[in-house]
Design a protein around this motif. Structure first.
Motif, mmCIF file in Angstrom:
data_model
loop_
_atom_site.group_PDB
_atom_site.id
_atom_site.type_symbol
_atom_site.label_atom_id
_atom_site.label_comp_id
_atom_site.label_asym_id
_atom_site.label_seq_id
_atom_site.Cartn_x
_atom_site.Cartn_y
_atom_site.Cartn_z
ATOM 1 N N ALA A 79 -11.931 -2.210 -12.381
ATOM 2 C CA ALA A 79 -12.958 -1.728 -12.152
ATOM 3 C C ALA A 79 -12.857 -0.232 -11.643
ATOM 4 O O ALA A 79 -13.880 0.583 -11.767
ATOM 5 C CB ALA A 79 -13.462 -2.645 -11.227
ATOM 6 N N ASP A 80 -11.680 0.041 -11.049
ATOM 7 C CA ASP A 80 -11.383 1.472 -10.740
ATOM 8 C C ASP A 80 -10.601 2.233 -11.396
ATOM 9 O O ASP A 80 -10.286 3.436 -11.118
ATOM 10 C CB ASP A 80 -10.918 1.476 -9.171
ATOM 11 N N MET A 81 -10.547 1.714 -12.930
ATOM 12 C CA MET A 81 -9.653 2.742 -13.891
ATOM 13 C C MET A 81 -10.129 4.046 -13.977
ATOM 14 O O MET A 81 -11.206 4.419 -14.136
ATOM 15 C CB MET A 81 -9.810 2.041 -15.228
ATOM 16 N N PRO A 82 -9.369 5.053 -13.638
ATOM 17 C CA PRO A 82 -9.629 6.572 -13.872
ATOM 18 C C PRO A 82 -9.955 6.734 -15.228
ATOM 19 O O PRO A 82 -9.030 6.565 -16.260
ATOM 20 C CB PRO A 82 -8.655 7.210 -13.332
ATOM 21 N N VAL A 83 -10.738 7.479 -15.467
ATOM 22 C CA VAL A 83 -11.296 7.793 -17.082
ATOM 23 C C VAL A 83 -11.654 9.241 -17.073
ATOM 24 O O VAL A 83 -12.645 9.696 -16.198
ATOM 25 C CB VAL A 83 -12.711 6.846 -17.280
ATOM 26 N N VAL A 84 -11.189 9.811 -18.025
ATOM 27 C CA VAL A 84 -11.356 11.367 -18.325
ATOM 28 C C VAL A 84 -11.953 11.152 -19.781
ATOM 29 O O VAL A 84 -11.199 10.909 -20.724
ATOM 30 C CB VAL A 84 -10.114 12.304 -18.099
ATOM 31 N N TYR A 85 -13.328 11.912 -20.008
ATOM 32 C CA TYR A 85 -13.606 12.097 -21.542
ATOM 33 C C TYR A 85 -13.409 13.462 -21.976
ATOM 34 O O TYR A 85 -13.183 14.322 -21.186
ATOM 35 C CB TYR A 85 -15.078 11.688 -21.557
ATOM 36 N N GLN A 120 -6.578 13.863 -9.999
ATOM 37 C CA GLN A 120 -7.790 14.015 -9.372
ATOM 38 C C GLN A 120 -8.155 12.516 -9.014
ATOM 39 O O GLN A 120 -8.451 11.994 -7.961
ATOM 40 C CB GLN A 120 -8.875 14.794 -9.536
ATOM 41 N N LEU A 121 -8.427 11.744 -10.040
ATOM 42 C CA LEU A 121 -9.052 10.355 -10.102
ATOM 43 C C LEU A 121 -7.744 9.669 -9.621
ATOM 44 O O LEU A 121 -8.247 8.535 -8.803
ATOM 45 C CB LEU A 121 -9.367 10.159 -11.478
ATOM 46 N N LEU A 122 -6.775 9.750 -9.940
ATOM 47 C CA LEU A 122 -5.683 8.794 -9.307
ATOM 48 C C LEU A 122 -5.447 9.087 -7.962
ATOM 49 O O LEU A 122 -5.290 8.051 -7.281
ATOM 50 C CB LEU A 122 -4.232 9.210 -10.095
ATOM 51 N N ALA A 124 -7.887 9.984 -5.976
ATOM 52 C CA ALA A 124 -8.978 9.232 -5.378
ATOM 53 C C ALA A 124 -9.012 8.114 -4.900
ATOM 54 O O ALA A 124 -9.276 7.536 -4.053
ATOM 55 C CB ALA A 124 -10.379 9.931 -6.101
ATOM 56 N N ALA A 125 -8.498 7.247 -6.220
ATOM 57 C CA ALA A 125 -8.454 5.946 -6.167
ATOM 58 C C ALA A 125 -7.163 5.377 -5.128
ATOM 59 O O ALA A 125 -7.547 4.636 -4.246
ATOM 60 C CB ALA A 125 -7.881 5.361 -7.469
ATOM 61 N N ASN A 126 -6.279 6.042 -5.168
ATOM 62 C CA ASN A 126 -5.217 5.753 -3.999
ATOM 63 C C ASN A 126 -5.570 6.084 -2.693
ATOM 64 O O ASN A 126 -5.220 5.327 -1.735
ATOM 65 C CB ASN A 126 -4.042 6.640 -4.303
ATOM 66 N N THR A 127 -6.395 7.059 -2.283
ATOM 67 C CA THR A 127 -7.027 7.315 -0.994
ATOM 68 C C THR A 127 -8.243 6.490 -0.713
ATOM 69 O O THR A 127 -8.576 6.206 0.508
ATOM 70 C CB THR A 127 -7.439 8.730 -0.777
ATOM 71 N N ALA A 128 -8.749 5.733 -1.521
ATOM 72 C CA ALA A 128 -9.975 5.146 -1.353
ATOM 73 C C ALA A 128 -9.760 3.848 -0.870
ATOM 74 O O ALA A 128 -10.498 3.178 0.047
ATOM 75 C CB ALA A 128 -10.584 4.810 -2.579
ATOM 76 N N ALA A 129 -8.463 3.265 -1.038
ATOM 77 C CA ALA A 129 -7.933 1.900 -0.230
ATOM 78 C C ALA A 129 -7.646 2.061 0.966
ATOM 79 O O ALA A 129 -7.138 2.884 1.578
ATOM 80 C CB ALA A 129 -6.841 1.351 -1.025
ATOM 81 N N PRO A 130 -8.169 1.111 1.925
ATOM 82 C CA PRO A 130 -7.935 1.282 3.312
ATOM 83 C C PRO A 130 -6.427 0.915 3.666
ATOM 84 O O PRO A 130 -5.699 0.199 2.583
ATOM 85 C CB PRO A 130 -8.577 0.232 3.844
ATOM 86 N N PRO A 131 -5.921 1.485 4.417
ATOM 87 C CA PRO A 131 -4.394 1.424 4.628
ATOM 88 C C PRO A 131 -4.207 -0.182 5.122
ATOM 89 O O PRO A 131 -4.942 -0.855 5.809
ATOM 90 C CB PRO A 131 -4.087 2.284 5.976
ATOM 91 N N ALA A 132 -2.779 -0.557 4.726
ATOM 92 C CA ALA A 132 -2.761 -1.953 5.164
ATOM 93 C C ALA A 132 -2.346 -2.177 6.389
ATOM 94 O O ALA A 132 -1.845 -0.984 7.187
ATOM 95 C CB ALA A 132 -1.368 -2.287 4.295
ATOM 96 N N PRO A 133 -2.631 -3.163 7.211
ATOM 97 C CA PRO A 133 -2.235 -3.388 8.641
ATOM 98 C C PRO A 133 -0.757 -3.041 8.565
ATOM 99 O O PRO A 133 0.074 -3.279 8.140
ATOM 100 C CB PRO A 133 -2.578 -4.940 8.862
ATOM 101 N N GLY A 134 -0.559 -2.446 9.890
ATOM 102 C CA GLY A 134 0.989 -2.001 10.255
ATOM 103 C C GLY A 134 1.320 -0.662 9.546
ATOM 104 O O GLY A 134 2.257 -0.188 9.792
ATOM 105 N N ASP A 135 0.344 0.038 8.665
ATOM 106 C CA ASP A 135 0.776 1.403 8.133
ATOM 107 C C ASP A 135 0.434 2.442 8.973
ATOM 108 O O ASP A 135 -0.526 2.300 9.745
ATOM 109 C CB ASP A 135 0.075 1.330 6.735
#
Length: 135
Positions: A79-85, A120-122, A124-135
């Motif tokens: 669902a969150d696959m970065p796509v560039v057209y 940029q899309l990669l 954004a996808a990496n920063t969108a995820a909340p940090p795991a507990p303990g991070d």
């Protein structure tokens, strides 16, 4: 330390552009999976789905499947696959046919524009995820 590679699917029917993008992405530290038709891109997504981290697709690929179809298939798998057209002519259809949170680059372009868009899309996808507990 083992290198973590990011595999990007590049679907482009023009060999010159495909090769230019391959060189640019490899120089940028990415691995690439090259195809020249929408049908090959969809098959690659089915075969390599978990390994692929982003999709770069021309919209007019010369076969029955378009870049719009490739992107929709990619998003069905992830669902969150970065796509560039990439397109020379179909930009006006992006709002209606493109997937959300994608980037459209109009030809002619500098290959680094495509690389930057994927990065940029990669990011954004990496920063969108909340940090795991303990991070």
């Amino acid at each position: 330390m083992e290198k973590t590679s990011v595999l990007v699917l590049i679907a482009e029917d023009e060999a010159e552009i495909r090769n230019l993008l391959q060189d640019t992405f490899e120089d940028g530290g990415f691995d690439v999976y090259l195809v020249s038709t929408g049908e090959e891109a969809i098959a690659a997504l089915d075969e390599q789905g978990d390994n692929l981290r982003a999709v770069v697709s021309d919209i007019n690929l010369g076969g029955k499947a378009t870049g719009w179809d490739v992107a929709r298939h990619a998003r069905q798998l992830k669902a969150d696959m970065p796509v560039v057209y990439m397109t020379g002519t179909e930009g006006s259809d992006w709002a209606a046919l493109g997937v959300p949170n994608s980037i459209l680059i109009t030809k002619p372009f500098a290959p680094t524009q495509v690389l930057t868009a994927v990065s940029q899309l990669l990011n954004a996808a990496n920063t969108a995820a909340p940090p795991a507990p303990g991070d």
